[in-house]
Design a protein around this motif. Structure first.
Motif, mmCIF file in Angstrom:
data_model
loop_
_atom_site.group_PDB
_atom_site.id
_atom_site.type_symbol
_atom_site.label_atom_id
_atom_site.label_comp_id
_atom_site.label_asym_id
_atom_site.label_seq_id
_atom_site.Cartn_x
_atom_site.Cartn_y
_atom_site.Cartn_z
ATOM 1 N N SER A 1 0.835 -1.225 0.044
ATOM 2 C CA SER A 1 0.034 -0.024 -0.087
ATOM 3 C C SER A 1 0.889 1.311 0.139
ATOM 4 C CB SER A 1 -0.867 -0.003 1.214
ATOM 5 O OG SER A 1 -1.807 -0.976 1.200
ATOM 6 N N ILE A 2 0.662 2.166 -0.972
ATOM 7 C CA ILE A 2 1.375 3.352 -0.954
ATOM 8 C C ILE A 2 0.330 4.489 -0.169
ATOM 9 C CG2 ILE A 2 2.432 4.885 -2.415
ATOM 10 C CD1 ILE A 2 3.296 2.138 -2.728
ATOM 11 N N VAL A 3 1.026 4.756 1.099
ATOM 12 C CA VAL A 3 0.086 5.614 1.923
ATOM 13 C C VAL A 3 0.585 7.071 2.227
ATOM 14 C CG1 VAL A 3 -0.719 5.488 4.450
ATOM 15 C CG2 VAL A 3 -0.296 3.536 3.260
ATOM 16 N N ALA A 4 -0.454 8.098 1.848
ATOM 17 C CA ALA A 4 0.030 9.290 1.856
ATOM 18 C C ALA A 4 -0.245 9.739 3.534
ATOM 19 C CB ALA A 4 -1.118 10.212 1.280
ATOM 20 N N THR A 5 0.727 10.357 4.087
ATOM 21 C CA THR A 5 0.712 10.869 5.306
ATOM 22 C C THR A 5 0.770 12.368 5.240
ATOM 23 O OG1 THR A 5 3.016 10.570 5.437
ATOM 24 C CG2 THR A 5 1.937 8.663 6.234
ATOM 25 N N PRO A 6 0.326 13.072 6.580
ATOM 26 C CA PRO A 6 0.381 14.415 6.808
ATOM 27 C C PRO A 6 1.701 15.129 6.253
ATOM 28 C CG PRO A 6 -0.602 13.302 8.535
ATOM 29 C CD PRO A 6 0.050 12.400 8.002
ATOM 30 N N ILE A 7 1.469 16.512 5.763
ATOM 31 C CA ILE A 7 2.659 16.996 5.303
ATOM 32 C C ILE A 7 3.271 18.079 6.485
ATOM 33 C CG2 ILE A 7 2.066 16.894 2.960
ATOM 34 C CD1 ILE A 7 0.892 19.770 2.982
ATOM 35 N N GLY A 8 2.437 18.240 7.380
ATOM 36 C CA GLY A 8 2.580 18.937 8.694
ATOM 37 C C GLY A 8 1.542 18.941 9.778
ATOM 38 N N ASN A 9 0.456 19.037 9.421
ATOM 39 C CA ASN A 9 -0.565 18.865 10.533
ATOM 40 C C ASN A 9 -1.002 17.377 10.739
ATOM 41 O OD1 ASN A 9 -2.926 18.878 12.143
ATOM 42 N ND2 ASN A 9 -3.406 20.965 11.448
ATOM 43 N N TYR A 10 -0.816 16.961 11.917
ATOM 44 C CA TYR A 10 -0.992 15.281 11.864
ATOM 45 C C TYR A 10 -2.490 14.968 11.824
ATOM 46 C CZ TYR A 10 3.871 14.090 12.389
ATOM 47 O OH TYR A 10 5.255 14.018 12.248
ATOM 48 N N GLN A 11 -3.292 15.941 12.085
ATOM 49 C CA GLN A 11 -4.787 15.833 12.045
ATOM 50 C C GLN A 11 -5.275 15.532 10.584
ATOM 51 O OE1 GLN A 11 -6.550 19.141 13.977
ATOM 52 N NE2 GLN A 11 -6.207 18.404 15.945
ATOM 53 N N ASP A 12 -4.315 15.766 9.529
ATOM 54 C CA ASP A 12 -4.952 15.611 8.187
ATOM 55 C C ASP A 12 -4.815 14.119 7.736
ATOM 56 O OD1 ASP A 12 -5.336 18.172 7.797
ATOM 57 O OD2 ASP A 12 -3.168 18.835 7.107
ATOM 58 N N ILE A 13 -4.178 13.302 8.595
ATOM 59 C CA ILE A 13 -4.235 11.743 8.298
ATOM 60 C C ILE A 13 -5.714 11.197 7.681
ATOM 61 C CG2 ILE A 13 -4.312 11.056 10.461
ATOM 62 C CD1 ILE A 13 -2.221 9.364 7.809
ATOM 63 N N THR A 14 -5.695 10.478 7.096
ATOM 64 C CA THR A 14 -7.271 9.955 6.750
ATOM 65 C C THR A 14 -7.394 8.756 7.442
ATOM 66 O OG1 THR A 14 -6.514 8.302 4.720
ATOM 67 C CG2 THR A 14 -6.869 10.666 4.347
ATOM 68 N N LEU B 1 6.160 -9.926 0.968
ATOM 69 C CA LEU B 1 4.673 -10.003 0.290
ATOM 70 C C LEU B 1 4.651 -11.393 0.028
ATOM 71 C CD1 LEU B 1 5.203 -6.890 -2.022
ATOM 72 C CD2 LEU B 1 3.984 -6.957 -0.179
ATOM 73 N N ALA B 2 5.475 -12.132 -0.523
ATOM 74 C CA ALA B 2 5.343 -13.495 -0.933
ATOM 75 C C ALA B 2 4.698 -14.631 0.265
ATOM 76 C CB ALA B 2 6.429 -14.237 -1.658
ATOM 77 N N GLN B 3 5.204 -13.809 1.387
ATOM 78 C CA GLN B 3 4.936 -15.021 2.779
ATOM 79 C C GLN B 3 3.388 -14.334 3.258
ATOM 80 O OE1 GLN B 3 8.164 -13.679 5.084
ATOM 81 N NE2 GLN B 3 9.394 -15.281 4.400
ATOM 82 N N GLY B 4 2.895 -13.340 2.360
ATOM 83 C CA GLY B 4 1.538 -12.896 2.854
ATOM 84 C C GLY B 4 1.586 -11.534 3.578
ATOM 85 N N GLN B 5 2.741 -10.893 3.893
ATOM 86 C CA GLN B 5 2.672 -9.639 4.752
ATOM 87 C C GLN B 5 2.140 -8.437 3.908
ATOM 88 O OE1 GLN B 5 6.528 -8.989 6.751
ATOM 89 N NE2 GLN B 5 7.206 -10.731 6.857
ATOM 90 N N GLN B 6 1.589 -7.733 4.804
ATOM 91 C CA GLN B 6 0.755 -6.559 4.354
ATOM 92 C C GLN B 6 1.769 -5.501 4.736
ATOM 93 O OE1 GLN B 6 -2.151 -6.731 2.467
ATOM 94 N NE2 GLN B 6 -1.902 -8.937 2.983
ATOM 95 N N LEU B 7 2.199 -4.711 3.430
ATOM 96 C CA LEU B 7 3.246 -3.754 3.702
ATOM 97 C C LEU B 7 2.762 -2.176 3.293
ATOM 98 C CD1 LEU B 7 6.488 -5.692 2.174
ATOM 99 C CD2 LEU B 7 5.592 -5.751 4.509
ATOM 100 N N ALA B 8 3.228 -1.390 4.042
ATOM 101 C CA ALA B 8 2.817 0.101 3.714
ATOM 102 C C ALA B 8 3.987 1.061 3.586
ATOM 103 C CB ALA B 8 1.941 0.694 4.684
ATOM 104 N N LEU B 9 3.982 1.691 2.324
ATOM 105 C CA LEU B 9 5.129 2.509 2.016
ATOM 106 C C LEU B 9 4.673 4.066 2.340
ATOM 107 C CD1 LEU B 9 7.856 3.292 0.599
ATOM 108 C CD2 LEU B 9 6.488 3.309 -1.677
#
Length: 241
Positions: free
Chosen positions: A9-22, A76-84
């Protein structure tokens, strides 16, 4: 390869204000077996700021991206869920990760975007003209002559141009833009978006440079089209309270 393979998963994270996380980003990060980040310190800080439990972290940067792909593929082949994640904002656009996504996709692993904060989209949203097209130039070359030649090439394109650079080169970049595009060229400068120090400058290049006057900030610089109207004096939007 087993049927239950993992997803990157390619996860967008806050650019400054942590309340902006989805909400979706929080769910994905919480469920991830491992977080892929540019720096261990930034990745650990992100989890703490979002009140998420500690996770195994894998560093992925411009120096080790190719070497890390094999380990990530095994997970990933082992079934792990990864976040970038990147240090902030939407990953890959101006950060490492493209080579990873290309090779992982070719191996047959699913890659999914988790959209969210983006400094580029945030800056676009406060423009005072209709943006129908633009050119993302990103970071200019470091060599002074090459930088100036690139700016002259960008000026000839006659479309809005988006520039980025490190905070300590903001003054220098504005000086270079004024020389290449003209002191009266209209631009929009978005500094420290989503932070208490957020400020938007609009106006001719030389006057915005004078208004900034040594400020160091994370920024997005948008050079308007040559034919775009712009205010005669720089305007500063009030930061949010």
């Amino acid at each position: 390869m087993p049927a239950a393979i993992g997803t990157l998963s390619i996860v967008a994270t806050p650019i400054g204000n942590y309340q902006d996380i989805t909400l979706r980003a929080l769910e994905v990060l919480k469920a991830a077996d491992c977080i892929i980040c540019e720096e261990l310190r930034e990745g650990s800080t992100l989890l703490k700021k979002l009140n998420l439990p500690p996770k195994p972290l894998i560093t992925l940067n411009e120096h080790n991206e190719k070497q890390q792909i094999a380990d990530i593929a095994v997970r990933l082949a082992q079934g792990q869920q990864l976040a970038l994640v990147s240090d902030c904002g939407t990953p890959v656009f101006a950060d490492p990760g493209a080579a990873l996504i290309r090779e992982i996709s070719e191996m047959g692993f699913p890659v999914t975007p988790i959209p969210g904060p983006s400094s580029l989209m945030a800056a676009f949203s406060i423009l005072d003209f209709k943006l129908e097209r633009y050119f993302f130039a990103g970071f200019l070359p470091r060599d002074p002559q090459t930088r100036q030649a690139e700016l002259l090439r960008l000026r000839a394109m006659r479309v809005p141009v988006v520039l980025m650079d490190t905070p300590y080169r903001l003054d220098r970049l504005l000086d270079e833009v004024a020389r290449a595009f003209g002191k009266g060229h209209p631009l929009t400068l978005a500094c420290d978006l989503t932070l208490p120090t957020e400020q938007i400058f609009r106006g001719p290049a030389a006057e915005v440079r004078q208004a900034v006057n040594g400020r160091k900030a994370e920024f997005i610089l948008i050079l308007h089209e040559s034919s775009s109207p712009g205010p005669r004096t720089p305007q500063r939007d009030r930061p949010p309270r």
